[in-house]
Design a protein around this motif. Structure first.
Motif, PDB file in Angstrom:
ATOM      1  N   GLY A  10      44.905  19.807  87.570  1.00  0.00           N
ATOM      2  CA  GLY A  10      44.141  19.139  88.636  1.00  0.00           C
ATOM      3  C   GLY A  10      44.981  18.089  89.327  1.00  0.00           C
ATOM      4  O   GLY A  10      44.538  16.962  89.554  1.00  0.00           O
ATOM      5  N   SER A  12      46.190  18.211  92.396  1.00  0.00           N
ATOM      6  CA  SER A  12      46.207  18.309  93.856  1.00  0.00           C
ATOM      7  C   SER A  12      45.543  17.121  94.533  1.00  0.00           C
ATOM      8  O   SER A  12      45.593  16.999  95.762  1.00  0.00           O
ATOM      9  N   SER A  13      44.893  16.256  93.766  1.00  0.00           N
ATOM     10  CA  SER A  13      44.309  15.054  94.365  1.00  0.00           C
ATOM     11  C   SER A  13      43.994  14.031  93.277  1.00  0.00           C
ATOM     12  O   SER A  13      44.171  14.310  92.087  1.00  0.00           O
ATOM     13  N   ILE A  15      43.244  11.401  90.473  1.00  0.00           N
ATOM     14  CA  ILE A  15      43.883  10.910  89.244  1.00  0.00           C
ATOM     15  C   ILE A  15      45.071  11.788  88.835  1.00  0.00           C
ATOM     16  O   ILE A  15      46.122  11.285  88.434  1.00  0.00           O
ATOM     17  N   ARG A  35      44.151  24.626  92.055  1.00  0.00           N
ATOM     18  CA  ARG A  35      43.868  25.806  92.874  1.00  0.00           C
ATOM     19  C   ARG A  35      44.462  25.660  94.266  1.00  0.00           C
ATOM     20  O   ARG A  35      44.914  26.623  94.843  1.00  0.00           O
ATOM     21  N   ARG A  36      44.477  24.445  94.810  1.00  0.00           N
ATOM     22  CA  ARG A  36      45.054  24.239  96.147  1.00  0.00           C
ATOM     23  C   ARG A  36      46.570  24.116  96.018  1.00  0.00           C
ATOM     24  O   ARG A  36      47.117  23.025  95.849  1.00  0.00           O
ATOM     25  N   ASP A  55      43.870  27.898  88.015  1.00  0.00           N
ATOM     26  CA  ASP A  55      42.407  27.802  88.009  1.00  0.00           C
ATOM     27  C   ASP A  55      42.005  27.798  86.534  1.00  0.00           C
ATOM     28  O   ASP A  55      42.088  28.825  85.862  1.00  0.00           O
ATOM     29  N   VAL A  56      41.584  26.629  86.054  1.00  0.00           N
ATOM     30  CA  VAL A  56      41.321  26.501  84.614  1.00  0.00           C
ATOM     31  C   VAL A  56      40.109  27.317  84.168  1.00  0.00           C
ATOM     32  O   VAL A  56      39.871  27.456  82.959  1.00  0.00           O
ATOM     33  N   ASN A  78      43.234  16.940  83.022  1.00  0.00           N
ATOM     34  CA  ASN A  78      42.576  16.119  84.050  1.00  0.00           C
ATOM     35  C   ASN A  78      41.649  16.932  84.944  1.00  0.00           C
ATOM     36  O   ASN A  78      40.675  16.402  85.478  1.00  0.00           O
ATOM     37  N   THR A 130      38.253  12.082  80.235  1.00  0.00           N
ATOM     38  CA  THR A 130      36.815  12.385  80.141  1.00  0.00           C
ATOM     39  C   THR A 130      36.115  11.482  81.156  1.00  0.00           C
ATOM     40  O   THR A 130      36.364  11.581  82.349  1.00  0.00           O
ATOM     41  N   TYR A 144      26.656  16.951  84.264  1.00  0.00           N
ATOM     42  CA  TYR A 144      27.981  16.324  84.131  1.00  0.00           C
ATOM     43  C   TYR A 144      28.119  15.594  82.795  1.00  0.00           C
ATOM     44  O   TYR A 144      29.125  15.747  82.108  1.00  0.00           O
ATOM     45  N   VAL A 177      36.050   5.713  89.930  1.00  0.00           N
ATOM     46  CA  VAL A 177      37.386   5.753  90.531  1.00  0.00           C
ATOM     47  C   VAL A 177      37.229   6.387  91.915  1.00  0.00           C
ATOM     48  O   VAL A 177      36.645   7.473  92.022  1.00  0.00           O
ATOM     49  N   THR A 179      38.146   8.629  94.476  1.00  0.00           N
ATOM     50  CA  THR A 179      38.982   9.825  94.671  1.00  0.00           C
ATOM     51  C   THR A 179      38.137  10.814  95.474  1.00  0.00           C
ATOM     52  O   THR A 179      37.140  10.431  96.080  1.00  0.00           O
TER      53      THR A 179
END
Ligand code: NAP
Length: 246
Positions: A10, A12-13, A15, A35-36, A55-56, A78, A130, A144, A177, A179
């Motif tokens: 993760g 690409s943006s 954290i 993915r991006r 892609d997890v 992340n 987490t 979530y 955070v 983001t």
């Protein structure tokens, strides 16, 4: 000694992106996945790392990604996020599936595949991002919070299972955070996303990245187990001190 290597999912943006930059500054060769691909490719060029599509939620994608990583000293789990904010009575099963697949099973897939290489490094570290949602519940957030609790339990279980192995485990549980997190949660609704951070001084991605880098820079015998970090303006999920805004 060969270059120490880090893997950030993760990246690409937010954290993940900031963490990749911070670890590169510390001298790591960083594999950045998301993915991006265009975004991770730009980042990898900037930090001298390696970009890979990831892609997890896909077994094949995770296999391709983890096979391409020859050595790993630090894994930062992340990739993740939230979708929607709805009471259980109105739960959207697809949103729940997205959250469980990404945060929980995604972390499991990547960790399971890279564990032998982390052990082989002789001094491995697994950082899992987490959330305070892994420690509390809040109304309308069960999709979530339940996924983050499960991700936390997976990570904490490894702490015991890996006793005696040269692998440390650090869970970082942030509060708010700023983001793309809320933009994703609210399906691209920028106005609604901005309201989450209105009237507070939130944390920034770099704040978390510096904590990851600090954990990674401790000597091999020091395990930072759990780090909870919130903005000064936040006491818990949904409990903020907000300045009035016009
Ligand atoms: P973000 O800016 O939305 O970043 C999320 C990252 O996860 C992106 O790089 C995204 O990349 C990646 N991702 C999502 N689904 C993926 C998939 N299927 N495969 C691979 N990568 C995927 O949000 P963030 O705040 O930095 O979030 C990072 C982590 O921190 C998440 O686990 C989140 O739950 C956690 N966290 C955030 C906050 C907060 O307030 N922001 C608080 C506590 C915890 P692609 O879309 O390009 O794949």
């Amino acid at each position: 000694m060969s270059t120490r290597t880090a893997v950030v999912t993760g990246a690409s943006s937010g954290i993940g992106e900031a963490t990749a930059r911070e670890l590169a500054k510390q001298g790591y060769h960083v594999y950045v996945g998301a993915r991006r691909f265009d975004r991770v490719q730009r980042l990898a060029e900037e930090i001298g790392g390696t970009a890979l599509e990831l892609d997890v939620t896909s077994e094949d994608s995770v296999r391709g990604f983890t096979d391409a990583v020859e050595r790993v000293d630090v894994l930062v789990n992340n990739a993740g996020g939230a979708k929607g904010l709805a009471p259980v009575l109105e739960a959207d099963l697809d949103d729940w599936r997205w959250m469980w697949e990404t945060n929980v099973l995604g972390t499991l897939r990547v960790t399971k595949a890279l564990l032998p290489k982390l052990i082989a490094s002789g001094d491995g570290l697994i950082v899992t991002v987490t959330s305070i949602a892994a420690m509390h519940t809040y109304d309308n957030g069960a999709g979530y919070t339940s996924a983050k609790h499960a991700q936390g339990v997976l990570h904490r279980t490894l702490r015991g299972e890996l006793l005696g192995q040269p692998v440390r485990l650090t869970e970082i549980a942030p509060g708010a955070v700023e983001t793309e997190f809320s933009l994703v949660r609210f399906d691209g609704d920028a106005e609604r996303a901005a309201k989450v951070y209105e009237g507070i001084d939130p944390l920034y991605a770099e704040d978390i990245a510096q904590i990851v880098a600090f954990a990674a820079s401790r000597p091999a015998h020091v395990n930072l187990d759990t780090i909870v970090v919130k903005p000064r303006d936040q006491e818990g999920p949904g409990r903020f001190s907000r300045r009035p805004t016009n």
